[in-house]
Write a protein that holds these residues in place. Structure first.
Motif, PDB file in Angstrom:
ATOM      1  N   GLU A 208      38.695  22.460  -4.400  1.00 32.98           N
ATOM      2  CA  GLU A 208      37.597  22.692  -3.619  1.00 32.98           C
ATOM      3  C   GLU A 208      37.652  22.410  -2.034  1.00 32.98           C
ATOM      4  O   GLU A 208      38.455  21.514  -1.852  1.00 32.98           O
ATOM      5  N   ILE A 209      37.136  23.277  -1.390  1.00 32.93           N
ATOM      6  CA  ILE A 209      37.127  23.264   0.049  1.00 32.93           C
ATOM      7  C   ILE A 209      35.678  23.070   0.462  1.00 32.93           C
ATOM      8  O   ILE A 209      35.001  24.243   0.515  1.00 32.93           O
ATOM      9  N   THR A 210      35.431  22.053   1.144  1.00 33.03           N
ATOM     10  CA  THR A 210      33.888  21.889   1.600  1.00 33.03           C
ATOM     11  C   THR A 210      34.011  21.695   3.392  1.00 33.03           C
ATOM     12  O   THR A 210      35.227  21.819   3.739  1.00 33.03           O
ATOM     13  N   LEU A 211      32.980  21.480   3.973  1.00 38.12           N
ATOM     14  CA  LEU A 211      32.934  21.330   5.146  1.00 38.12           C
ATOM     15  C   LEU A 211      33.469  19.986   5.596  1.00 38.12           C
ATOM     16  O   LEU A 211      34.330  19.860   6.648  1.00 38.12           O
ATOM     17  N   ALA A 212      33.398  18.951   4.886  1.00 31.09           N
ATOM     18  CA  ALA A 212      33.868  17.659   5.180  1.00 31.09           C
ATOM     19  C   ALA A 212      35.328  17.374   4.452  1.00 31.09           C
ATOM     20  O   ALA A 212      36.062  16.561   5.021  1.00 31.09           O
ATOM     21  N   THR A 213      35.394  18.024   3.465  1.00 32.91           N
ATOM     22  CA  THR A 213      36.706  17.444   2.424  1.00 32.91           C
ATOM     23  C   THR A 213      37.309  18.481   1.786  1.00 32.91           C
ATOM     24  O   THR A 213      36.750  19.695   1.498  1.00 32.91           O
ATOM     25  N   VAL A 214      38.494  18.353   1.466  1.00 27.78           N
ATOM     26  CA  VAL A 214      39.307  19.124   0.550  1.00 27.78           C
ATOM     27  C   VAL A 214      39.914  18.420  -0.565  1.00 27.78           C
ATOM     28  O   VAL A 214      40.235  17.223  -0.385  1.00 27.78           O
ATOM     29  N   LYS A 215      39.350  19.002  -1.914  1.00 30.00           N
ATOM     30  CA  LYS A 215      39.841  18.069  -2.854  1.00 30.00           C
ATOM     31  C   LYS A 215      40.948  18.751  -3.904  1.00 30.00           C
ATOM     32  O   LYS A 215      41.136  20.144  -3.678  1.00 30.00           O
ATOM     33  N   VAL A 216      42.040  17.788  -3.898  1.00 30.98           N
ATOM     34  CA  VAL A 216      43.313  18.330  -4.664  1.00 30.98           C
ATOM     35  C   VAL A 216      43.316  17.630  -5.930  1.00 30.98           C
ATOM     36  O   VAL A 216      43.125  16.340  -5.983  1.00 30.98           O
ATOM     37  N   GLN A 217      43.622  18.481  -7.073  1.00 30.70           N
ATOM     38  CA  GLN A 217      43.795  17.607  -8.250  1.00 30.70           C
ATOM     39  C   GLN A 217      45.433  17.646  -8.445  1.00 30.70           C
ATOM     40  O   GLN A 217      46.139  18.725  -8.526  1.00 30.70           O
ATOM     41  N   ASN A 218      45.769  16.628  -8.520  1.00 31.90           N
ATOM     42  CA  ASN A 218      47.232  15.991  -8.655  1.00 31.90           C
ATOM     43  C   ASN A 218      47.553  16.264 -10.115  1.00 31.90           C
ATOM     44  O   ASN A 218      46.909  16.415 -11.109  1.00 31.90           O
ATOM     45  N   TRP A 219      48.977  16.394 -10.013  1.00 28.96           N
ATOM     46  CA  TRP A 219      49.645  16.767 -11.298  1.00 28.96           C
ATOM     47  C   TRP A 219      49.305  15.681 -12.637  1.00 28.96           C
ATOM     48  O   TRP A 219      49.410  15.993 -13.566  1.00 28.96           O
ATOM     49  N   ASP A 220      48.917  14.460 -12.394  1.00 32.57           N
ATOM     50  CA  ASP A 220      48.646  13.437 -13.097  1.00 32.57           C
ATOM     51  C   ASP A 220      47.007  13.603 -13.390  1.00 32.57           C
ATOM     52  O   ASP A 220      46.462  12.461 -13.922  1.00 32.57           O
ATOM     53  N   LYS A 221      46.378  14.612 -12.806  1.00 33.91           N
ATOM     54  CA  LYS A 221      45.036  14.870 -13.066  1.00 33.91           C
ATOM     55  C   LYS A 221      43.911  13.801 -12.213  1.00 33.91           C
ATOM     56  O   LYS A 221      42.909  13.880 -12.513  1.00 33.91           O
TER      57      LYS A 221
END
Length: 431
Positions: free
Chosen positions: A239-252
């Motif tokens: 997810e890329i939003t105005l304030a943040t970018v969410k990254v799902q790591n390999w360990d979930k």
């Protein structure tokens, strides 16, 4: 006569039924002040019932129309309109307009109430407008995400920016309505507080600028594998939003990164690898340097039994012998002239093995090289690209290659360096 004129004006502005109701109460001997309150209450209750009934009917009709149209249409845009409650929000417009028309009639004898209720309805009209705009934008966002070319673009960031400006404008409009100050005059007065506003919305402004730069420079897309060591992120962008970018790591686990950090800090995007024709293998093993030696004739003949380097050894042996004879090299010492070494032949064998491996991309760089010697031996590095870029398969290919190379090392009278363990000291004592 004056009283008659006033009564005529009242009759012209108040519904006939309400007028008859008030006259009926007056005839019953109820005081005029009580009649006025009862008349207002009756009109208010009747108007609320009418407005809610009309709102219910219009909402049902619009939902049925949109649902039928969505079922008949091939596009999914109309389905998204229904899912994001666009018809439901639009259905409130007509009842709201009707309520605004009824307010002067209901509160004819209560001008102060009329002003308060009108302002409340006008504020609700502003909120309803924002709801409609938001639902339309969310529909547009969901639709754009279904398009292949825009699926990985940060559409949410732009919608959030627009909604922030819309809510700010809506709040300012509502305050202007409540205070009675003209909107432009109210907006001009906010200029003095611009520094405070900028301070409050600092992160939002930074995120907005960052999201534009990220999009224009195509730095990150949804689905990209990124590594951001500062924030402990290593995985796919979800997810890329105005304030943040969410990254799902390999360990979930999920790591949240400020959007502006993408342009202020360094991170690694693996998109170039995933879009290329191969995934890089770059790993080395260290050879004990005291196991490196020149090869004798007997050693060479023995190594010719290895099929991958048989032709190479024949040619190299012939070239070396020709060179040494031509230059009258004294071969009583192996150091004189040109010679084959077990390490050089080993490197050639690994090169041939990699080039003949079915999982290696032959159109990309294939190299077996020496790195700088260290206290832990002489590193021999394999540099190549696997055809299969999937993580599990990639690791299997790399392990398969090094399993073979490590097992092949003793055939060349070479030893792999490793730090001594407890068993090493035990064996030494037994000797």
């Amino acid at each position: 006569m004056i009283q008659e004129t006033e009564n005529t004006e009242v009759v012209s502005k108040v519904p006939e039924l309400a007028y008859k109701f008030s006259k009926f109460l007056t005839d019953k001997g109820i005081e005029n002040e009580t009649v006025v309150w009862l008349n207002m209450a009756g009109l208010l209750i009747a108007s609320i019932i009418i407005v809610f009934l009309i709102d219910f009917l219009i909402r049902k009709i619009l939902l049925q129309m949109f649902t039928r149209f969505a079922q008949a249409s091939k596009s999914n845009f109309d389905d998204l309109l229904v899912a994001n409650k666009v018809p439901r929000n639009i259905a409130h417009i007509i009842p709201l307009l009707l309520a605004l028309e009824l307010v002067p009639i209901i509160f004819y004898d209560f001008p102060d109430f009329e002003i308060v209720v009108e302002k409340a309805l006008q504020v609700f009209a502003i909120v309803l407008t924002l709801w409609i705009v938001r639902s339309l934008l969310f529909t547009l966002k969901d639709y754009l995400k279904t398009l292949p070319g825009l699926r990985d673009k940060p559409v949410e960031s732009y919608i959030q920016v627009f909604m922030i400006f819309a809510w700010v404008a809506g709040i300012m409009s509502a305050i202007a309505v409540i205070t009675g100050i003209p909107f432009l005059k109210f907006l001009t007065g906010l200029g003095a507080a611009s520094a405070v506003i900028i301070l409050i919305f600092k992160d939002t402004i930074l995120g907005f600028v960052a999201s534009i730069q990220v999009s224009i420079n195509d730095m990150v897309r949804i689905g990209d594998w990124v590594t951001f060591e500062k924030f402990g992120a290593d995985g796919d962008v979800i997810e890329i939003t105005l304030a943040t970018v969410k990254v799902q790591n390999w360990d979930k686990t999920i790591t949240t990164i400020p959007t502006y950090a993408l342009i202020s800090d360094s991170f690694k995007n693996w998109r170039g690898m995933t879009s290329s024709d191969g995934r890089r293998i770059k790993r080395s093993l260290s050879i004990k340097m005291d196991s490196v030696k020149y090869l004798s004739e007997a050693d060479i003949e023995k190594l010719k039994g290895i099929q991958l380097i048989q032709k190479y050894l024949d040619k190299r042996q012939s070239d070396i012998e020709t060179h040494n004879k031509t230059n009258n090299i004294d071969k009583s010492l192996a150091i004189n002239g040109r010679n084959l070494t077990n390490l050089g032949v080993f490197r050639k064998y690994v090169q041939e093995y990699i080039e003949n491996h079915s999982a290696i991309n032959k159109d990309m760089t294939i190299m077996v090289r020496q790195l700088a010697p260290s206290s832990q031996g002489l590193p021999i590095e394999i540099y190549a690209f696997s055809n299969d870029k999937r993580w599990v398969n990639y690791e299997y290919i790399m392990a398969d290659i090094f399993d073979h190379v490590i097992a092949a090392t003793p055939y060349f009278d070479l030893e792999i360096f490793e730090l001594p363990s407890g068993s090493s000291f035990t064996l030494k004592q037994q000797e």
